[in-house]
Design an enzyme around this catalytic site. Structure first.
Site, PDB file in Angstrom:
ATOM      1  N   GLU A  45      46.986  49.305  34.125  1.00  0.00           N
ATOM      2  CA  GLU A  45      46.919  49.774  35.512  1.00  0.00           C
ATOM      3  C   GLU A  45      45.505  49.634  36.063  1.00  0.00           C
ATOM      4  O   GLU A  45      44.511  49.802  35.340  1.00  0.00           O
ATOM      5  CB  GLU A  45      47.355  51.242  35.651  1.00  0.00           C
ATOM      6  N   THR A  46      45.451  49.334  37.342  1.00  0.00           N
ATOM      7  CA  THR A  46      44.226  49.362  38.140  1.00  0.00           C
ATOM      8  C   THR A  46      44.509  50.258  39.334  1.00  0.00           C
ATOM      9  O   THR A  46      45.576  50.169  39.943  1.00  0.00           O
ATOM     10  CB  THR A  46      43.845  47.951  38.614  1.00  0.00           C
TER      11      THR A  46
END
Length: 275
Positions: A45-46
């Site tokens: 995830e970002t």
């Protein structure tokens, strides 16, 4: 230019947890730019910190995998709260920030070991026989103790196996799980007296990651389910990431009818993103 922070989550030792990339002051970025950045970092995830749309929140968070946006995810919540705080963020109530995201408002508790309050499940209950058979086949197991939907946004279905050794020995057919659209959390108990009560693994081919190292949203759903049906005590520690050479530790605690999921965080990278 945007401030950029990468935080290792559910560990007190850098490189032993699950990293999340955090882009600050991202209100000027388009959806396409966010998706491109998430694909470029290639982390599970970002996240992107934005101004909240409600006075009840301290910031708004958007969460992207390399393939799609998620309404909620756990380790990005803790990592983003740490990045926000490191950048000078101060919660309005002085206790801990309130995050606005696709799942609504999520409270983060500060202190020595930060924790987030588990959001309500959007899907719960037993797994139907056809899905259960597909999960058995995809995981390559016959002996399933229990299974349930524990979805708080990413689509989690949970499978309880007899013991931690069985969990660690899995070699699942990720392609089959992806075809079925499953994001699967597998859990099994460690022997009594072990450092961790459970071993957890998260297989997420449906969102572009084979196995996630340490997963807050899954452990939140597991904590709500396992305790409610008597498979776990009201508070426990879960180990995750062992099969990937990580040493994630997730602390699950029931307090006044609420489930809190906590872990240590370590800032690993700070800098600027030239976008």
């Amino acid at each position: 230019m945007h401030r950029f922070t990468q935080v290792d989550v559910f560990t007190d030792e850098l490189f032993a947890g699950n990293p999340v990339a955090v882009v600050h002051d991202a209100d000027d970025l388009s959806d396409a730019q966010m998706a491109a950045i998430a694909s470029w970092t290639n982390l599970s995830e970002t996240t992107f910190l934005l101004r909240p749309t409600t006075s009840a929140a301290d910031y708004r968070l958007r969460i992207f995998t390399p393939r799609r946006e998620l309404p909620f995810a756990g380790h990005p919540t803790l990592g983003s709260a740490r990045a926000w705080s490191e950048a000078g963020g101060i919660p309005d109530d002085g206790a801990g920030p309130v995050q606005e995201c696709g799942a609504g408002l999520v409270r983060v508790r500060g202190g020595e070991r930060p924790a987030f309050e588990a959001p309500p499940l959007v899907r719960s209950g037993p797994v139907d026989p056809a899905d259960l058979e597909a999960l058995r086949s995809g995981l390559g197991v016959d002996d399933v103790v229990d299974a349930a939907w524990v979805d708080n946004g990413p689509g989690w279905v949970a499978v309880l196996l007899p013991d931690a050794a069985t969990v660690l020995g899995l070699t699942p057919d990720l392609r089959a799980l992806a075809v079925g659209g499953y994001n699967v959390g597998v859990v099994g108990p460690h022997p009594s007296g072990s450092e961790a009560a459970f071993e957890v693994r998260a297989f997420v081919p449906a969102v572009g990651v084979g196995e996630d190292p340490v997963t807050g949203s899954l452990n939140a759903g597991l904590g709500q389910w396992l305790v409610s049906v008597g498979h776990a005590p009201s508070s426990y520690v879960a180990a995750q990431g062992t099969a990937l050479g990580r040493r994630g530790r997730v602390h699950v605690e029931h307090v006044d009818g609420r489930v809190w999921v906590g872990g240590d965080t370590v800032v690993g990278v700070t800098g600027t993103l030239a976008v």
